[in-house]
Design a protein around this motif. Structure first.
Motif, mmCIF file in Angstrom:
data_model
loop_
_atom_site.group_PDB
_atom_site.id
_atom_site.type_symbol
_atom_site.label_atom_id
_atom_site.label_comp_id
_atom_site.label_asym_id
_atom_site.label_seq_id
_atom_site.Cartn_x
_atom_site.Cartn_y
_atom_site.Cartn_z
ATOM 1 N N VAL A 1 64.399 30.047 28.403
ATOM 2 C CA VAL A 1 63.216 30.850 28.673
ATOM 3 C C VAL A 1 63.671 32.192 29.198
ATOM 4 C CG1 VAL A 1 61.094 31.001 30.000
ATOM 5 C CG2 VAL A 1 61.929 28.779 29.240
ATOM 6 N N ILE B 1 59.926 41.374 36.457
ATOM 7 C CA ILE B 1 59.788 41.341 37.913
ATOM 8 C C ILE B 1 58.318 41.533 38.266
ATOM 9 C CG2 ILE B 1 60.351 42.558 40.033
ATOM 10 C CD1 ILE B 1 63.023 43.277 38.708
ATOM 11 N N GLN B 2 57.812 40.556 38.950
ATOM 12 C CA GLN B 2 56.394 40.628 39.287
ATOM 13 C C GLN B 2 56.193 41.533 40.482
ATOM 14 O OE1 GLN B 2 54.189 37.168 39.972
ATOM 15 N NE2 GLN B 2 53.600 37.038 37.838
ATOM 16 N N LYS C 1 63.730 35.495 31.263
ATOM 17 C CA LYS C 1 63.264 35.758 32.620
ATOM 18 C C LYS C 1 61.938 36.506 32.585
ATOM 19 C CE LYS C 1 67.462 36.400 35.296
ATOM 20 N NZ LYS C 1 68.221 37.452 35.975
ATOM 21 N N LEU C 2 61.101 36.161 33.488
ATOM 22 C CA LEU C 2 59.842 36.877 33.581
ATOM 23 C C LEU C 2 60.112 38.285 34.082
ATOM 24 C CD1 LEU C 2 57.871 34.077 35.404
ATOM 25 C CD2 LEU C 2 57.390 34.882 33.114
ATOM 26 N N ARG D 1 54.629 42.321 43.712
ATOM 27 C CA ARG D 1 54.034 41.465 44.713
ATOM 28 C C ARG D 1 53.444 42.336 45.804
ATOM 29 N NH1 ARG D 1 54.763 36.502 43.586
ATOM 30 N NH2 ARG D 1 53.555 36.033 45.423
ATOM 31 N N THR E 1 67.929 31.901 30.587
ATOM 32 C CA THR E 1 68.251 30.884 31.577
ATOM 33 C C THR E 1 68.459 29.558 30.870
ATOM 34 O OG1 THR E 1 65.917 30.698 31.898
ATOM 35 C CG2 THR E 1 67.107 31.987 33.500
ATOM 36 N N GLN E 2 68.753 28.548 31.640
ATOM 37 C CA GLN E 2 69.165 27.265 31.068
ATOM 38 C C GLN E 2 68.177 26.707 30.039
ATOM 39 O OE1 GLN E 2 69.438 28.001 34.295
ATOM 40 N NE2 GLN E 2 71.626 28.337 34.018
ATOM 41 N N GLU E 3 66.912 26.845 30.312
ATOM 42 C CA GLU E 3 65.953 26.256 29.397
ATOM 43 C C GLU E 3 65.629 27.191 28.237
ATOM 44 O OE1 GLU E 3 65.520 25.386 32.809
ATOM 45 O OE2 GLU E 3 66.482 23.555 32.116
#
Lengths: 295, 339
Positions: free
Chosen positions: A9, A14-15, A11-12, A17, A5-7
């Motif tokens: 970082v 998929i959490q 992607k996490l 939930r 992504t832009q920063e």
């Protein structure tokens, strides 16, 4: 590259939930999880057991009173020859339902009073919170006894009386939380965008308080069950022949020497269920409120 | 003949450029402080003390100053997030000072805020789609499929991956959260955005990205920014004009390059000189301010800066200097301006 992504970082993952994740976390707290499973079994037994064990809790058999454990009556019979297992199940239904609905009313009254006082402030706050404090300074068990004596002893009355004598603690907790979240930047942002008071309260403040309310409700059920039992034990609660764990206990005290098991069974049921609700409440607190430190 | 055409063109030009979008007159915001249990005397923190300013359409106007100078309070008073105690504010030609809630709700569609804290300003229990759509929901614009489409459009505009719209904000980094805040601010196509320390909480590398995004959006959407910051380098980069605040007073206003290259107020001068310069070879004589910023509840008499000013005279202790125009477009509140 699309994963970046832009920063920069990644992607996490998929959490997970929802409930599965929630129970996975709950399972890490052994006592809370055991309590949860225990409560699940107790509730299934109490509410569905009647379809398996079809003896009526009110069918009297004086010839067979105070019988010991047999295959016909696995937990024996009481002084009127009624089946103890059936009475424990039906009594449990009343006790647990009274506990649950008392909690629902407690949370509704306490939650609304606390949230409204905290959110609107000013004289609304002063009136509501002074009223709450005044209610707290009255010994509420005796207030409940007086109220039941005056108002009658139906299950619905018992629920109302328990709720109206135990909402203050939740009101204070919700009040404190509302004050805290009212100052948050996203609440101010929402107001600046033109959100009206009700929308801000229910979209932004109440959702933050829900974990606290869940914890308080769990502990509230335990408290309500205990109160109902105590009131019934004193003969001011739900009246026989309708069984509750509390009035079974009261009935059993005359036979405390001849048939102690009559008192032990409902007493143990109350104790274990209340204990399990308390453990579950503590477990939920650790899970939902990480900032709360154990003393 | 030719002259008059030229003059006319120039007039048109300046008129086009200088349309005032927000005008504040004599804004005051005092916060009462009780000085003791028994004392009945109420003291006031003069957070904003008689400030007038104009912000032109399409520009970025920055407010700079130390913490406690009242820059955030001024920004919030201008949008009536905190009601000013005195003064009038007009926005887009309309006097908004006395507008009621419903009228303000309409005006607020055109004036949005980007907040400092990318964590605190987003409800942790709302999904990104609901966060960004909040201004739409409040104003009952875009429903159902249109709402989703608008959010996707906004997320693309601020450089977020629209497929992540059903996530919660805690799954995003600080810079991405600030992009969510920006998307929310531009959702209603506003004319004016207050960016209250909008990048101060971010890492320097991320600051630049977010500021660039803000600049791009300004060009694309014709936004006007009121940018409140204390990082002077970022202010120089983003601003067209700057207002310098000290203890609730505006001490200097002007074009950013004019102010940075030739500060007129001794305080501005000190502020700019203490700003770290990335060029190691530049040797400047550093003028370090003595002492702390005085308490705004008990500001110094006369010029508020005289206690720390290297060139203060007796006059400065007694007479408070008015903000006056010393050059076209350049306003200074000092008896002895440096230029």
């Amino acid at each position: 590259m699309s994963e970046l992504t832009q920063e920069g970082v990644a992607k996490l993952p998929i959490q997970e939930r929802g409930f599965i994740n929630f129970f996975r976390k709950l399972a890490k707290n052994k006592i809370a999880f055991i309590s949860f499973v225990f409560l699940l079994l107790v509730h299934l037994g109490v509410f569905l057991g009647q379809f398996v064990w079809t003896i009526s809790p009110e069918s009297v058999d004086p010839a067979n009173s105070l019988a010991s454990w047999t295959s016909e009556h696995p937990l024996g019979t009481d002084d009127l020859g009624r089946d103890v297992l059936a009475r424990l199940m039906y009594g449990g239904q009343i006790t647990l339902l009274v506990g649950f609905f008392s909690m629902v009313f407690t949370v509704l009254v306490g939650g609304i009073i606390g949230a409204v006082a905290g959110f609107f402030g000013g004289w609304i706050d002063i009136i509501l919170m002074r009223f709450t404090e005044a209610m707290m300074s009255i010994p509420n068990f005796f207030l409940a006894l007086v109220a039941l004596t005056v108002l009658g002893k139906s299950p619905f009355m018992v629920i109302l009386v328990i709720a109206f004598t135990s909402w203050m603690e939740i009101a204070r907790v919700v009040y404190g939380e509302t004050l805290k979240w009212k100052e948050s930047e996203f609440v101010e942002a929402s107001k600046t965008m033109g959100s009206n008071a009700m929308r801000t309260l229910f979209k932004h403040i109440v959702p933050q308080i829900i974990p606290t309310i869940i914890i308080a409700s769990t502990l509230g059920i335990a408290w309500a069950i205990l109160t109902e039992s105590a009131i019934s034990y004193l003969g001011l609660g739900i009246q026989p022949p309708t069984a509750t764990w509390g009035n079974m206990l009261q009935n059993a005290q005359q036979y405390i020497w001849t048939a102690p098991i009559l008192g032990v069974l409902p007493g143990l049921s109350i104790t274990l269920v209340v204990l399990a609700y308390n453990f579950l409440g503590d477990g939920l607190r650790d899970l939902l409120d990480p900032k709360h430190h154990k003393k | 003949m030719i002259d008059s055409v030229e003059v006319k063109l120039r007039l048109d030009d300046t008129q086009n450029q200088k349309k005032i979008i927000l005008k504040a007159d004599h804004i005051k915001k005092y916060f009462p402080v009780k000085s003791g249990i028994l004392s009945r005397e109420v003291k006031y923190v003069k957070a904003v003390d008689d400030i007038s300013l104009e912000i032109f359409e399409g520009e970025t106007f920055s407010l700079v100053g130390e913490s406690g100078s009242g820059k955030s309070t001024l920004g919030r008073a201008l949008l009536r997030i905190q009601e000013p105690d005195e003064g009038t504010i007009s926005f887009d030609g309309k006097d908004i000072t006395a507008m009621n809630r419903q009228q303000m709700k309409d005006v607020r569609k055109d004036m949005q805020v980007i907040y400092q804290d990318p964590f605190g300003s987003l409800n942790p229990r709302m999904k990104v789609i609901d966060l960004i759509a909040e201004p739409l929901d409040i104003n009952n614009l875009y429903r159902g499929k249109e709402r989703v489409e608008r959010v996707i459009e906004l997320m693309e505009l601020v450089g977020l991956d629209p497929s992540r719209r059903n996530r919660y904000s805690h799954e995003f980094s600080g810079g991405q959260r600030q992009r969510i805040g920006i998307a929310r601010a531009i959702a209603l196509n506003p004319k004016f955005i207050l960016a209250d320390e909008a990048v101060s909480a971010l890492d320097v590398s991320v600051q630049a990205q977010v500021v660039n995004l803000m600049k791009d959006l300004q060009k694309e959407l014709g936004l006007t920014y009121l940018f409140i910051a204390h990082g002077l380098n970022i202010v120089r980069y983003i601003s067209d004009r700057v207002g310098v605040m000290y203890l609730g007073k505006l001490v200097e206003v002007g074009n950013v390059e004019d102010i940075y290259s030739r500060p007129a107020h001794p305080y501005t001068n000190a502020l700019i000189q203490t700003n770290p310069n990335p060029n190691p070879r530049s040797r400047r004589e550093k003028l370090i301010l003595k002492g702390e910023i005085p308490s705004p509840s008990n500001p110094p008499s006369g010029c508020r800066f005289h206690t720390r000013c290297p060139i203060a005279s007796d006059k400065c202790k007694e007479v408070s200097p008015e903000l006056r125009e010393i050059l076209p477009g350049r306003l200074v509140a000092c008896h002895y301006p440096l230029i």
